[in-house]
Design an enzyme around this catalytic site. Sequence first.
Site, PDB file in Angstrom:
ATOM      1  N   CYS A 122       0.818  -1.214   0.000  1.00  0.00           N
ATOM      2  CA  CYS A 122       0.000   0.000   0.000  1.00  0.00           C
ATOM      3  C   CYS A 122       0.852   1.264   0.000  1.00  0.00           C
ATOM      4  CB  CYS A 122      -0.922   0.016   1.207  1.00  0.00           C
ATOM      5  SG  CYS A 122      -1.965  -1.444   1.311  1.00  0.00           S
ATOM      6  N   HIS A 258      -2.980   7.062   3.385  1.00  0.00           N
ATOM      7  CA  HIS A 258      -3.462   5.811   2.801  1.00  0.00           C
ATOM      8  C   HIS A 258      -4.814   5.452   3.414  1.00  0.00           C
ATOM      9  CE1 HIS A 258      -3.847   1.751   1.575  1.00  0.00           C
ATOM     10  NE2 HIS A 258      -3.439   1.211   2.708  1.00  0.00           N
ATOM     11  N   ASN A 289      -9.932  -0.145   0.917  1.00  0.00           N
ATOM     12  CA  ASN A 289      -8.471  -0.052   0.790  1.00  0.00           C
ATOM     13  C   ASN A 289      -8.058  -0.653  -0.552  1.00  0.00           C
ATOM     14  OD1 ASN A 289      -5.721  -0.465   0.909  1.00  0.00           O
ATOM     15  ND2 ASN A 289      -5.715  -1.284   2.991  1.00  0.00           N
TER      16      ASN A 289
HETATM   17  C1  LIG Z   1      -9.068  -5.491  10.646  1.00  0.00           C
HETATM   18  C2  LIG Z   1      -9.526  -4.501  11.687  1.00  0.00           C
HETATM   19  C3  LIG Z   1     -10.624  -3.581  11.101  1.00  0.00           C
HETATM   20  C4  LIG Z   1     -10.150  -5.259  12.854  1.00  0.00           C
HETATM   21  O1  LIG Z   1     -10.579  -4.348  13.833  1.00  0.00           O
HETATM   22  P1  LIG Z   1     -10.153  -4.522  15.344  1.00  0.00           P
HETATM   23  O2  LIG Z   1     -10.827  -3.465  16.088  1.00  0.00           O
HETATM   24  O3  LIG Z   1      -8.638  -4.562  15.401  1.00  0.00           O
HETATM   25  O4  LIG Z   1     -10.770  -5.917  15.673  1.00  0.00           O
HETATM   26  P2  LIG Z   1     -10.057  -7.161  16.358  1.00  0.00           P
HETATM   27  O5  LIG Z   1      -9.179  -7.878  15.373  1.00  0.00           O
HETATM   28  O6  LIG Z   1      -9.465  -6.706  17.661  1.00  0.00           O
HETATM   29  O7  LIG Z   1     -11.280  -8.081  16.673  1.00  0.00           O
HETATM   30  C5  LIG Z   1     -12.256  -7.726  17.670  1.00  0.00           C
HETATM   31  C6  LIG Z   1     -13.281  -8.822  17.701  1.00  0.00           C
HETATM   32  O8  LIG Z   1     -14.057  -8.760  16.503  1.00  0.00           O
HETATM   33  C7  LIG Z   1     -14.039 -10.036  15.857  1.00  0.00           C
HETATM   34  N1  LIG Z   1     -14.065  -9.823  14.422  1.00  0.00           N
HETATM   35  C8  LIG Z   1     -13.028  -9.791  13.554  1.00  0.00           C
HETATM   36  N2  LIG Z   1     -13.484  -9.522  12.318  1.00  0.00           N
HETATM   37  C9  LIG Z   1     -14.808  -9.393  12.414  1.00  0.00           C
HETATM   38  C10 LIG Z   1     -15.829  -9.103  11.497  1.00  0.00           C
HETATM   39  N3  LIG Z   1     -15.594  -8.896  10.186  1.00  0.00           N
HETATM   40  N4  LIG Z   1     -17.096  -9.005  11.951  1.00  0.00           N
HETATM   41  C11 LIG Z   1     -17.392  -9.180  13.240  1.00  0.00           C
HETATM   42  N5  LIG Z   1     -16.475  -9.464  14.179  1.00  0.00           N
HETATM   43  C12 LIG Z   1     -15.202  -9.555  13.757  1.00  0.00           C
HETATM   44  C13 LIG Z   1     -12.796 -10.719  16.344  1.00  0.00           C
HETATM   45  O9  LIG Z   1     -12.931 -12.119  16.254  1.00  0.00           O
HETATM   46  C14 LIG Z   1     -12.723 -10.246  17.766  1.00  0.00           C
HETATM   47  O10 LIG Z   1     -13.607 -11.009  18.541  1.00  0.00           O
HETATM   48  P3  LIG Z   1     -13.233 -11.422  20.055  1.00  0.00           P
HETATM   49  O11 LIG Z   1     -13.056 -10.105  20.778  1.00  0.00           O
HETATM   50  O12 LIG Z   1     -14.411 -12.214  20.485  1.00  0.00           O
HETATM   51  O13 LIG Z   1     -11.949 -12.199  19.941  1.00  0.00           O
HETATM   52  C15 LIG Z   1      -8.356  -3.623  12.199  1.00  0.00           C
HETATM   53  O14 LIG Z   1      -7.477  -4.400  12.975  1.00  0.00           O
HETATM   54  C16 LIG Z   1      -7.565  -2.998  11.094  1.00  0.00           C
HETATM   55  O15 LIG Z   1      -8.080  -2.220  10.303  1.00  0.00           O
HETATM   56  N6  LIG Z   1      -6.267  -3.245  11.028  1.00  0.00           N
HETATM   57  C17 LIG Z   1      -5.406  -2.672  10.041  1.00  0.00           C
HETATM   58  C18 LIG Z   1      -5.599  -3.432   8.782  1.00  0.00           C
HETATM   59  C19 LIG Z   1      -5.003  -2.754   7.622  1.00  0.00           C
HETATM   60  O16 LIG Z   1      -4.952  -1.559   7.581  1.00  0.00           O
HETATM   61  N7  LIG Z   1      -4.561  -3.541   6.671  1.00  0.00           N
HETATM   62  C20 LIG Z   1      -4.038  -3.091   5.485  1.00  0.00           C
HETATM   63  C21 LIG Z   1      -2.764  -2.429   5.706  1.00  0.00           C
HETATM   64  S1  LIG Z   1      -2.397  -1.479   4.365  1.00  0.00           S
END
Ligand SMILES: CC(C)(COP(=O)(O)OP(=O)(O)OC[C@H]1O[C@@H](n2cnc3c(N)ncnc32)[C@H](O)[C@@H]1OP(=O)(O)O)[C@@H](O)C(=O)NCCC(=O)NCCS
EC number: 2.3.1.180
Length: 339
Positions: A122, A258, A289
Amino acid sequence: MTATITPTTGSHSAILGLGAYRPERVVTNEEICEKIDSTDEWIRTRSGIRSRRFAAVGESAVTMGIEAGRKAIEAAGLEAGQVDCIIMATSSHYSQTPQSSTLVADALGLTSPGSFDLSAGCAGFCHGLAVASDLIRAGSAKHVLVVGVDHMSPSLDMTDRTSCFIFGDGAGAVVVGPSETPGIGPVVWGSDGSQAQAIRQVPTWQAMVETDTFEHPWMRMEGQAVFRWAAFTIGKVAKEALDASAVGIEDLDAFVPHQANQRINELIVRGLKLPESVPVADDIVETANTSAASIPLAMEKMLREGQAPAGGMALLVGFGAGLSYAGQVVRLPEAPVKS
Ligand SMILES: CC(C)(COP(=O)(O)OP(=O)(O)OC[C@H]1O[C@@H](n2cnc3c(N)ncnc32)[C@H](O)[C@@H]1OP(=O)(O)O)[C@@H](O)C(=O)NCCC(=O)NCCS
């Protein structure tokens, strides 16, 4: 040993034209949730995303790159033959050889250009912009087409709820060329290979070759690790990019981070103490994204909707796979964007 190398004199560099390509098909969160245990509300509140575009069958990084590249050349008011270098920033040209840049250059009618692909996830577009700017400043090229494009949808496991909702497809391109005044500041870039596994392809091509089996290669992501790294690192990178150009934060007309997650961008904005008067790109809401395409697409939306002025001062910062980042201050193009 009296001979010396006498370089052609370079010039300042600037973005002369911007073009964008967004695939037609809109994919809503509701459609994504047909295959995963999630909700539109969860996706919106955790990422800011409402919908994304997916490429049609037959579309690819190459076809999307051609569309965006053609528009960028038109916007710059140039003929294809005047572009003497093309850089394709992409991680989703699904063929190792030949490189996608040469296919795009041929379709656009570029005449014998320098031509290469650049893979930095990215952060790819900002890497490409830095290389293009330095090519012009060194006198190595006159007009460089930089295409940021990613065709993420084929690499998304649509049953993996931790990653499938984040990404979309698209392409954005700029022509970088000579300018009487500096239009692209020094790049601030870096990477942390110790966290390289946080965004990866599984299985690798190597594993498939060695076992002589085909398994669909998926993009896998440790979302929390990426989130923590980005929230901690990228604000500092943005500040360093401003300092490298000696531009004050109050002089910005736009901030274009980004488009990975709206919450990450809110944390960066807060850490930077960005004045409320500076508009922040929000293309993620309807585009998600798009990896290397996200920054040029976000610039295009801001210019198209009048959120940022043509010729305005913008701070760009890309980050992602690697984990790597790159950011710089630029003057937005004066020429109308081609959407
Ligand atoms: C992916 C992302 C949105 C997840 O959000 P988050 O707040 O970190 O969520 P978590 O991974 O802590 O998960 C929280 C809970 O939601 C759950 N969960 C994960 N994905 C889920 C979804 N799509 N729907 C519902 N629940 C979900 C998890 O299992 C977890 O459950 P638990 O608490 O019972 O274990 C976030 O981590 C993110 O954006 N990260 C950066 C990713 C990124 O930018 N990638 C590209 C880089 S260029």
